[in-house]
Design an enzyme around this catalytic site. Structure first.
Site, short mmCIF file in Angstrom:
data_model
loop_
_atom_site.label_atom_id
_atom_site.label_comp_id
_atom_site.label_asym_id
_atom_site.label_seq_id
_atom_site.Cartn_x
_atom_site.Cartn_y
_atom_site.Cartn_z
CB CYS A 146 -0.87 0.05 0.97
SG CYS A 146 -2.08 -1.17 1.13
CG HIS A 280 -2.57 4.23 1.94
ND1 HIS A 280 -3.28 3.31 0.35
CD2 HIS A 280 -3.10 2.84 2.41
CE1 HIS A 280 -3.36 2.64 0.12
NE2 HIS A 280 -3.83 1.70 1.59
N PRO A 281 -6.26 5.49 0.87
CG PRO A 281 -7.21 5.48 -1.14
CD PRO A 281 -6.72 5.91 -0.02
N GLY A 282 -6.64 3.49 2.81
CA GLY A 282 -6.97 2.41 3.35
C GLY A 282 -7.40 1.65 4.91
N GLY A 283 -8.47 2.78 4.47
CA GLY A 283 -9.93 1.94 5.52
C GLY A 283 -10.47 3.35 6.10
N PRO A 284 -11.36 4.16 6.29
CG PRO A 284 -13.86 3.19 7.02
CD PRO A 284 -12.37 2.71 6.01
#
Length: 357
Positions: A146, A280-284
């Protein structure tokens, strides 16, 4: 010497898979051990985890029935790499077209790819497919996952800074993260990851800025990079491989990893202004922890990350490029300073700081 990041191009995989469809697949596949007419006793927990991912849909290079087949590591790796290569070629060609460049104009290529094993990797294949110069400089990156997109931008910046006359660097990141879906896995983490990830490639051209081209460049200008391997953090999340293929796993500590890394990020930023951020949209939670930690508003400054996550899922290393693409479409005010940040296994962080021209 600063460098210009061109508007990234994103190539999404072919097959749209909604979270509703994934949940129904899980419901139909895993039944209660004492009563096969009923859903699995963990189904309510699994569904809550899947819906809390922030992902409404994602795109996979193969259909859901194909993805879930236990074909073994050899076939799975071959499919994953070939699909990633096709996506990478598409995104890279689009990036060249947007930049108005021919393949021979590129001085270096930086690639990142983690989700299958191949020697040679993306860089060599793309030289042939795109018609790049055979003597081009190559910087192939692997196992970054990521953080790969941001890390590749740092390498591209460093390459241009070492060449005062200005250089053009093609950055290409491709991941087929659907390859980590394994039908036999029934852990909470596996339910989260199968919901979270999408397949894609992202590409952009990074151009060194010199006196002759400075006035012609608009968009994101970066002048500093950041890399962190956070101490004592290898227990956050990691990858393994077995006879079935690649797996990702994590502990509960992964949820706070981005927030735990923020003191290092803030030390790097120092007193510099942060008026926008591409996270980085790794999660909300990752998005919100970082945006709030930088003193920004999650609704305003985290919207591109949240939208990318909802519409495409976590695209791995290409995700931060998708966020930057969306930022190009709704740019900050000219002169606004900010940062791109991405997070990967290890626990690692990569970032770039600059301003909007």
């Amino acid at each position: 010497m600063p460098a210009h990041i061109g508007r990234p191009e994103i190539a999404l995989a072919e097959h749209r898979v909604t979270t509703d469809a994934l949940i129904e697949h899980v419901r139909a596949t895993y039944r209660h051990p004492d009563d096969p007419s009923r859903p699995h006793r963990s189904m309510a927990v699994w569904e809550r985890l899947m819906r809390n991912s922030g992902v409404q849909q994602r795109y996979w290079s193969r259909t859901l029935p194909e993805v879930t087949q236990p074909v073994g590591v050899a076939q799975r790796a071959k499919n994953a790499f070939n699909d990633a290569l096709d996506l990478a070629e598409t995104a890279a060609q689009r990036a060249l077209d947007v930049a108005g460049l021919d393949p021979g104009d590129i001085d270096a290529i930086v690639t990142s790819h983690t989700t299958s094993w191949s020697v040679p990797n993306l860089d060599v294949h793309l030289i042939e497919r795109l018609g790049l110069r055979p003597t081009i400089s190559r910087m192939p990156l692997a196992t970054l996952a990521c953080s790969g997109g941001a890390h590749a931008l740092v390498r591209a910046l460093q390459y241009t800074q070492a060449r005062p006359g200005g250089a053009r660097v093609l950055v290409v990141v491709a991941e087929t993260l659907s390859t980590i879906y394994h039908q036999r896995e029934q852990t909470p983490q596996s339910m989260i990851y199968r919901t979270l990830f999408g397949d894609s490639a992202g590409a952009t051209v990074v151009t060194g800025i010199h006196q002759g081209n400075a006035a012609d460049l608009k968009g994101c200008i970066i002048d500093d990079g950041f890399e962190l391997a956070m101490p004592n953090s290898r227990d956050r999340y990691w990858g393994t491989i077995d006879e079935q293929g690649l797996h990702f796993d994590s502990t509960r500590a992964a949820a706070s990893a981005a927030a735990d890394a923020l003191p290092y990020v803030k030390e790097w930023l120092g007193t510099r202004t942060v008026e926008w951020a591409g996270v980085h949209p790794g999660g909300p939670r990752i998005i919100d922890d970082v945006i709030e930690g930088l003193g920004l508003d999650t609704g305003k400054h985290g919207r591109h990350s949240h939208t990318s996550l909802a519409e495409n899922g976590n695209l791995g290393g290409a995700a931060v490029l998708d966020v930057l693409r969306r930022t190009y479409d709704e740019p900050p005010a000219p002169g606004a300073e900010g940062a791109l940040l991405a997070f990967g296994p290890g626990f690692t962080v990569a970032g770039a700081y600059g301003a909007w021209a």
